[in-house]
Design a protein around this motif. Structure first.
Motif, short mmCIF file in Angstrom:
data_model
loop_
_atom_site.label_atom_id
_atom_site.label_comp_id
_atom_site.label_asym_id
_atom_site.label_seq_id
_atom_site.Cartn_x
_atom_site.Cartn_y
_atom_site.Cartn_z
N THR A 33 0.65 -1.29 -0.22
CA THR A 33 -0.05 0.01 -0.39
C THR A 33 0.65 1.41 -0.03
OG1 THR A 33 0.09 -0.03 2.49
CG2 THR A 33 -1.57 -1.61 1.38
N ARG A 34 0.01 2.56 0.37
CA ARG A 34 0.74 3.55 -0.71
C ARG A 34 1.31 4.05 0.54
NH1 ARG A 34 1.22 8.35 -3.36
NH2 ARG A 34 2.21 10.42 -1.89
N GLY A 35 0.22 3.63 2.03
CA GLY A 35 1.02 3.55 3.47
C GLY A 35 2.03 3.36 3.59
N LYS A 36 2.64 1.93 3.56
CA LYS A 36 3.54 1.12 3.82
C LYS A 36 5.09 1.39 3.08
CE LYS A 36 1.97 -2.43 6.75
NZ LYS A 36 1.98 -2.17 7.55
N ARG A 37 5.07 1.81 1.49
CA ARG A 37 5.63 2.40 1.14
C ARG A 37 6.45 3.76 1.62
NH1 ARG A 37 3.27 2.83 -3.95
NH2 ARG A 37 2.97 4.76 -3.19
N ASP A 38 5.42 5.09 2.27
CA ASP A 38 5.57 5.98 2.65
C ASP A 38 6.32 5.70 3.81
OD1 ASP A 38 4.52 7.00 -0.11
OD2 ASP A 38 2.77 8.25 1.58
N LEU A 83 3.75 5.79 12.25
CA LEU A 83 3.56 5.94 11.08
C LEU A 83 2.74 5.38 10.17
CD1 LEU A 83 7.43 6.48 9.77
CD2 LEU A 83 5.78 8.28 10.34
N ASP A 84 2.78 3.62 9.86
CA ASP A 84 2.27 2.80 10.00
C ASP A 84 0.34 3.38 10.23
OD1 ASP A 84 3.88 1.32 9.01
OD2 ASP A 84 3.99 -0.29 10.21
N SER A 85 0.00 3.51 11.94
CA SER A 85 -0.84 4.23 11.98
C SER A 85 -1.10 5.23 12.00
CB SER A 85 -1.03 3.95 13.86
OG SER A 85 0.22 4.72 14.63
N ASP A 86 -0.35 6.23 11.48
CA ASP A 86 -1.10 7.94 11.39
C ASP A 86 -0.91 8.01 10.33
OD1 ASP A 86 -1.84 10.33 11.78
OD2 ASP A 86 -0.57 10.13 13.90
N ALA A 87 -1.79 8.59 9.31
CA ALA A 87 -1.62 8.96 8.28
C ALA A 87 -1.72 10.79 8.00
CB ALA A 87 -2.84 8.81 7.19
N LYS A 91 2.16 12.03 6.80
CA LYS A 91 2.26 13.13 5.96
C LYS A 91 3.39 14.66 5.95
CE LYS A 91 -0.37 16.21 2.85
NZ LYS A 91 -1.65 16.59 3.38
N ARG A 92 3.39 14.65 7.43
CA ARG A 92 4.29 15.79 7.36
C ARG A 92 5.77 15.25 7.91
NH1 ARG A 92 0.46 16.55 12.64
NH2 ARG A 92 -1.62 18.16 12.40
N MET A 93 5.50 14.01 7.98
CA MET A 93 7.36 13.52 8.06
C MET A 93 7.56 13.58 6.35
SD MET A 93 8.11 12.82 11.48
CE MET A 93 9.76 11.35 11.44
N LEU A 94 7.30 12.86 5.42
CA LEU A 94 7.30 12.64 4.28
C LEU A 94 7.77 14.52 3.34
CD1 LEU A 94 4.58 10.51 2.09
CD2 LEU A 94 7.51 10.51 1.95
N THR A 95 7.07 15.50 4.10
CA THR A 95 7.24 16.68 4.00
C THR A 95 8.15 17.16 4.44
OG1 THR A 95 4.43 17.51 3.75
CG2 THR A 95 6.15 18.91 4.37
N MET A 96 8.42 17.11 5.22
CA MET A 96 10.21 16.93 6.49
C MET A 96 11.47 16.78 5.78
SD MET A 96 11.16 16.60 10.32
CE MET A 96 11.62 14.35 10.37
N LEU A 97 11.02 15.19 4.79
CA LEU A 97 12.29 14.42 4.61
C LEU A 97 12.51 15.34 2.51
CD1 LEU A 97 11.20 11.09 6.19
CD2 LEU A 97 13.32 12.74 6.75
#
Length: 145
Positions: A33-38, A83-87, A91-97
C-alpha cells in the motif's frame, strides 16, 4: 554439448508451496500500500538523518556522536509503528524529508568544513563568541552618541 549434464525437471518436482508452476493453493502476496511504501521511505530517511546527526555531533563530542550514529537504525525503526498507524504523521514526515534534501547538502559541507577550520585553529565556539561580541559592539557603536 554442455558439461552440466542433462536433467529433466518437471513442475511436479517443485515443492507444494512454490509459486512457480501456477500452484493455485498458494496465496499471492498482498500489494504494497502507499502507506507502507511511505512508511518505509520515511524510516530510511530517518535512519540517514540520525546517522548524519551523529557524524555532525562526532566533531564536537566523539563519544556522543558515535553513540547516535551506531544506533541510527534502531532510532529510525522506532518510528515505524507510529507511522503505520497515523496518516497525518506520515504526511508531515514526508514533507519534512522532502525539504531535507538541502539539509543533506549542508551537512555534507559542514562535515568537510569543520575539520578544516579546526586545522587552522578556528572552533565553532570561537565563531559564536566572536559573532555575539561583534553584535554587541555594533549595537553600542550604532547609537550615534
Amino acid at each position: 554439448m554442455s558439461d552440466l549434464g542433462t536433467h529433466d525437471f518437471t513442475v511436479t518436482e517443485l515443492p507444494p508451496d512454490s509459486k512457480i508452476g501456477g500452484n493455485s493453493e498458494s496465496t499471492p502476496e498482498p500489494p504494497v500500500t502507499r502507506g507502507k511504501r511511505d512508511t518505509e521511505l520515511i524510516v530510511q530517511g530517518l535512519k540517514k538523518f540520525y546517522y548524519n546527526t551523529g557524524m555532525m555531533l562526532f566533531i564536537v563530542s566523539p563519544e556522543d556522536g558515535t553513540h547516535i550514529a551506531k544506533n541510527a537504525d534502531d532510532l529510525g525503526e522506532s518510528w515505524r509503528s507510529l507511522l503505520d498507524s497515523d496518516a497525518k504523521l506520515r504526511k508531515r514526515m514526508l514533507t519534512m524529508l522532502e525539504a531535507g534534501g538541502w539539509s543533506q547538502v549542508i551537512v555534507a559541507h559542514v562535515l568537510v568544513a569543520i575539520p578544516i577550520m579546526r586545522n587552522h585553529g578556528v572552533s565553532l565556539e570561537h565563531l559564536i563568541k566572536r559573532k555575539a561580541t561583534s553584535g554587541m559592539e555594533s549595537e553600542e557603536g550604532g547609537s550615534g552618541e
